[in-house]
Design a protein around this motif. Structure first.
Motif, PDB file in Angstrom:
ATOM      1  N   THR A  75       0.808  -1.151   0.117  1.00 47.23           N
ATOM      2  CA  THR A  75       0.052   0.112  -0.007  1.00 47.23           C
ATOM      3  C   THR A  75       0.966   1.187   0.015  1.00 47.23           C
ATOM      4  O   THR A  75       1.806   1.441   0.835  1.00 47.23           O
ATOM      5  N   LEU A 125      -8.879   9.235  -3.353  1.00 48.39           N
ATOM      6  CA  LEU A 125      -8.705   7.621  -3.985  1.00 48.39           C
ATOM      7  C   LEU A 125      -8.429   7.724  -5.548  1.00 48.39           C
ATOM      8  O   LEU A 125      -9.252   7.971  -6.229  1.00 48.39           O
ATOM      9  N   ALA A 157      -4.521   3.567  -7.741  1.00 48.34           N
ATOM     10  CA  ALA A 157      -4.414   2.468  -6.710  1.00 48.34           C
ATOM     11  C   ALA A 157      -5.231   1.341  -6.929  1.00 48.34           C
ATOM     12  O   ALA A 157      -4.842   0.334  -6.313  1.00 48.34           O
ATOM     13  N   SER A 158      -6.234   1.181  -7.416  1.00 49.97           N
ATOM     14  CA  SER A 158      -7.283   0.203  -7.724  1.00 49.97           C
ATOM     15  C   SER A 158      -8.041   0.252  -8.791  1.00 49.97           C
ATOM     16  O   SER A 158      -8.596   1.468  -9.309  1.00 49.97           O
ATOM     17  N   THR A 202      -3.761   8.398  -2.568  1.00 49.62           N
ATOM     18  CA  THR A 202      -3.360   6.831  -2.474  1.00 49.62           C
ATOM     19  C   THR A 202      -3.048   6.580  -3.984  1.00 49.62           C
ATOM     20  O   THR A 202      -3.626   6.826  -4.974  1.00 49.62           O
ATOM     21  N   ASN A 260      -3.313   0.500  -3.577  1.00 51.15           N
ATOM     22  CA  ASN A 260      -4.205   0.024  -2.597  1.00 51.15           C
ATOM     23  C   ASN A 260      -4.038  -1.582  -2.251  1.00 51.15           C
ATOM     24  O   ASN A 260      -4.410  -2.359  -3.161  1.00 51.15           O
ATOM     25  N   LEU A 315      -5.753   1.563   4.085  1.00 50.09           N
ATOM     26  CA  LEU A 315      -5.172   2.690   3.397  1.00 50.09           C
ATOM     27  C   LEU A 315      -5.280   3.614   4.528  1.00 50.09           C
ATOM     28  O   LEU A 315      -4.549   4.806   4.706  1.00 50.09           O
ATOM     29  N   GLU A 374      -5.409  -6.385   1.481  1.00 49.69           N
ATOM     30  CA  GLU A 374      -6.580  -6.255   0.778  1.00 49.69           C
ATOM     31  C   GLU A 374      -7.627  -7.143   0.755  1.00 49.69           C
ATOM     32  O   GLU A 374      -8.777  -7.238   0.779  1.00 49.69           O
TER      33      GLU A 374
END
Lengths: 434, 244
Positions: A53, A82, A86-87, A138, A141, A145, A211
């Protein structure tokens, strides 16, 4: 874009493993992942790696009119984003539930705990105060977080220096960093948040969920504390019923973890300070881990059976000295090759910075651009021109450098020692800004 | 061109490298003059009379005339005929929507299982893992899967059992695991009895006797990705000696 769904098989396996007190990456129940804290070249820029992360915080300030209800206090503003980087589940621009929750928790942790002395931010009561703005972004992730964001935010606030101000009668003078040294913020204490994930209706608990563990958890308890064992905020989400003993136990664990992490932050700040004083290299470009495909060791996946001791203390990466340049490619171990990781450009072309125009600037002006480069070598000459090194970077790196070939050289003559391999071709570099 | 390519087998090539038919490629007069054929595999692309490299990696050669670029990649691009592990996301009417890691969800008809009829529906729930084969996979259409082979038999495909763990690895590791004489597999066999289902989309399902062993195996596979054979053997040896 949607994230990969979690299969029933994985969910059952993770829950079964937790019942047997085993985590996917071999940690113990109360272990944190490896924490790495680094600071950027600018004051107030902090990167935190918690396992995989990755979070970045940046603090900035400006003079504004204060609120009417509080005319002699400065303003603190927090913003957590976010990033889609990150994702795949995060969308740009849309305020998802998670984003709102994290923002709220960060505000409660830092603002309501009064960790910053806002009265010292006042310049002229009722007219001018400093507004301190903390932006947390971020970058990757892999779970938890909130903890990473809180460490990054408080690290950045401790690292930040605001411009010096002097008042003579009615006149307010704000000094630039060159005229007078900027001064740090006055911080009373460092609140840090610790997250606990609960499974099977509160029977099992894990600290610092990754995660996949976050996806199967029943509920989450976030405790923000400082090292003086004062609780700054507690938040429980997920709707699980917690007993008093459980909450007390969690707060005891949290106090231990918080003191370790505070120790780590202080060490990192000290390292950064000594590096800056010594005039050495500092900034995140120096401390980025070299993640190559041919790396001999990957930190994250260690075999469970080997000794995996992950404690929060003792993992601070100091600023590295620049690597030695090699004329020929390095072969660390037979059978391992390196692609494009030669640290010096051996093609015989000297690159110039595209943005380094307006005549020779002082090195102070260059420092802003240098933040965004991987390796910069400063020649010890009067012109204070920086020579860039061509790097073929992996896609893992966060920045890319695009080399554009022009048919003829652009502005200035090349620096000494250049031997142009191609007739009349100059190269210039375009830097992608973050 | 054949000889030029042959020389560079085992070298690292970058996108943009090209191989042209130069003057040195003329056939000698003494030869019988048979036209040679060259099969360009993944990573090599023909453009006119040149052969272009479109991926970065190592050039490999298989007798008599196949060349391809072996590269490290984690993102899967669906290709026809490959067996992949998918996760069922929705069940709508007669069709399951399955996530295979590509840009689109693949569709799987409920009749494409062994012994499935309109009355006898397969027992597949949302969130199940499936091993299936791609029958339609191109950039213009949504990918389609089936769980039977040409003759109507399951042949190992279908819903995967419980008790295992799904991990994501790079495509290179998957190919190494599935190679006919794979020494990675041979090394794994020495360790402990386990069950592995490998999907070409970079997903591997592992199951061993105990939870601990499954976790060890999963972590092993993920670290093996970036290791050479020597390092891997050293790691395995260390494991075997370590307390089990």
């Amino acid at each position: 874009m949607k994230d990969t769904p979690l299969s029933n098989c994985e969910r059952d396996f993770i829950l079964k493993a937790i019942e047997e007190k085993k985590r996917l990456d071999g940690r113990q129940t109360y272990d944190y992942r490896k924490i790495k804290i680094t600071f950027g070249t600018d004051y107030g820029c902090c990167f935190v790696d918690l396992g995989q992360t990755r979070v970045m915080a940046q603090v900035s300030c400006e003079l504004v009119v204060p609120k009417e209800s509080r005319p002699n206090e400065g303003i603190m503003f927090f913003n957590l984003e976010l990033s889609p980087m990150a994702s795949p589940a995060f969308e740009q621009g849309r305020q998802s539930e998670l984003s709102v929750k994290l923002n709220r928790q960060l505000e409660r942790c830092l603002r309501n705990s009064k960790c910053i002395d806002t009265e010292s931010l006042c310049v002229v009561s009722g007219e001018k105060v400093w507004q301190i703005r903390v932006d947390v972004r971020t970058l990757n992730n892999d779970g938890n977080l909130m903890d990473a964001a809180s460490v990054a935010a408080i690290g950045a606030l401790c690292h930040f220096r605001r411009p010096d101000v002097s008042i003579q009668g009615e006149e307010v003078t704000v000094y630039s960093p060159e005229e007078r040294d900027p001064i740090p913020l006055s911080i009373y204490h460092m609140p840090i948040s610790v997250s606990f994930a609960f499974f099977q209706q509160g029977t099992f608990l894990l600290v610092d969920p990754s995660e996949r563990e976050e996806r199967v958890m029943d509920g989450l308890l976030m405790i923000a504390m400082n090292k003086h064992r004062e609780i700054c905020s507690i938040q429980s989400s997920g709707g699980i019923m917690l007993l008093k003993e459980q909450v007390m136990r969690c707060s005891k664990i949290a106090s231990v973890k918080v003191s370790e992490i505070t120790e780590l932050i202080n060490k990192a700040l000290l390292n950064d300070k000594t590096a800056r004083k010594a005039g050495g290299r500092c900034g995140f470009a120096e401390s980025m881990p070299q993640e190559r495909i041919t790396a001999l060791k990957t930190d994250q996946t260690e075999v469970e059976m080997s000794d995996v001791s992950e404690t929060a203390s003792g993992i601070v990466r100091t600023a590295k000295s620049p690597p030695q340049t090699v004329p020929s490619p390095l072969v660390p171990v037979p059978g391992v090759g390196q692609v494009g990781e030669g640290l010096r450009n051996t093609w015989g072309l000297e690159e110039e910075e595209e943005e380094e125009d307006d005549g020779g600037e002082s090195s102070g002006g260059d420092s802003v651009e240098e933040v965004t480069k991987m390796h910069v070598e400063q020649h010890q000459q009067d012109k204070s021109r920086a020579v860039d090194v061509v790097e073929i970077l992996d896609s893992d790196e966060e920045e890319e450098e695009v080399v554009i070939l022009y048919p003829e050289t652009t502005t200035k003559p090349k620096t000494t020692g250049s031997s142009s391999g191609q007739k009349g071709a100059g190269t210039s570099r375009k830097q992608k800004k973050k | 061109m054949f000889s030029v390519l042959k020389e560079r087998v085992g070298e690292i090539l970058l996108p943009g490298d090209e191989f042209c038919c130069g003057p040195q490629d003329t056939l000698p007069l003494t030869d019988s003059g048979k036209a040679g054929r060259l099969v360009a595999g993944p990573g090599l692309r023909r453009s006119g009379d040149r052969l272009l490299v479109s991926r970065s990696g190592v050039l490999r050669h298989k007798e008599p005339n196949k060349f391809w670029i072996e590269s490290q990649q984690r993102r899967y691009v669906p290709a026809k005929g490959e067996t992949v592990i998918g996760i069922v996301t929705t069940k709508s009417g007669d069709v399951f929507k399955v996530d295979i890691g590509g840009s689109e969800l693949a569709s799987l008809s409920f009749l494409a299982f062994e012994g499935a009829t309109k009355r006898n529906r397969p027992n597949v729930q949302v969130g199940d893992l499936l091993l299936a084969q791609l029958v339609v996979a191109n950039k213009d259409m949504e990918p389609e899967l089936v769980c039977i082979d040409g003759s109507g038999r399951a042949n190992g495909m279908g819903v995967l059992g419980t008790g295992g763990l799904l991990i994501k690895v790079s495509l290179g590791l998957v190919r190494r695991l599935l190679a006919p004489r794979s020494d990675l597999r041979a090394d794994l066999e020495q360790l402990f009895p386990c069950e592995l289902t490998v999907g070409m989309n970079g997903r591997v399902w592992v199951r061993a006797g105990a939870v601990q062993q499954t976790l060890v195996l999963a972590n092993l596979l993920q670290s093996c990705d970036a290791m050479t054979a020597a390092q891997r053997q050293q790691l395995f040896r260390r494991l075997q000696q370590g307390a089990f």
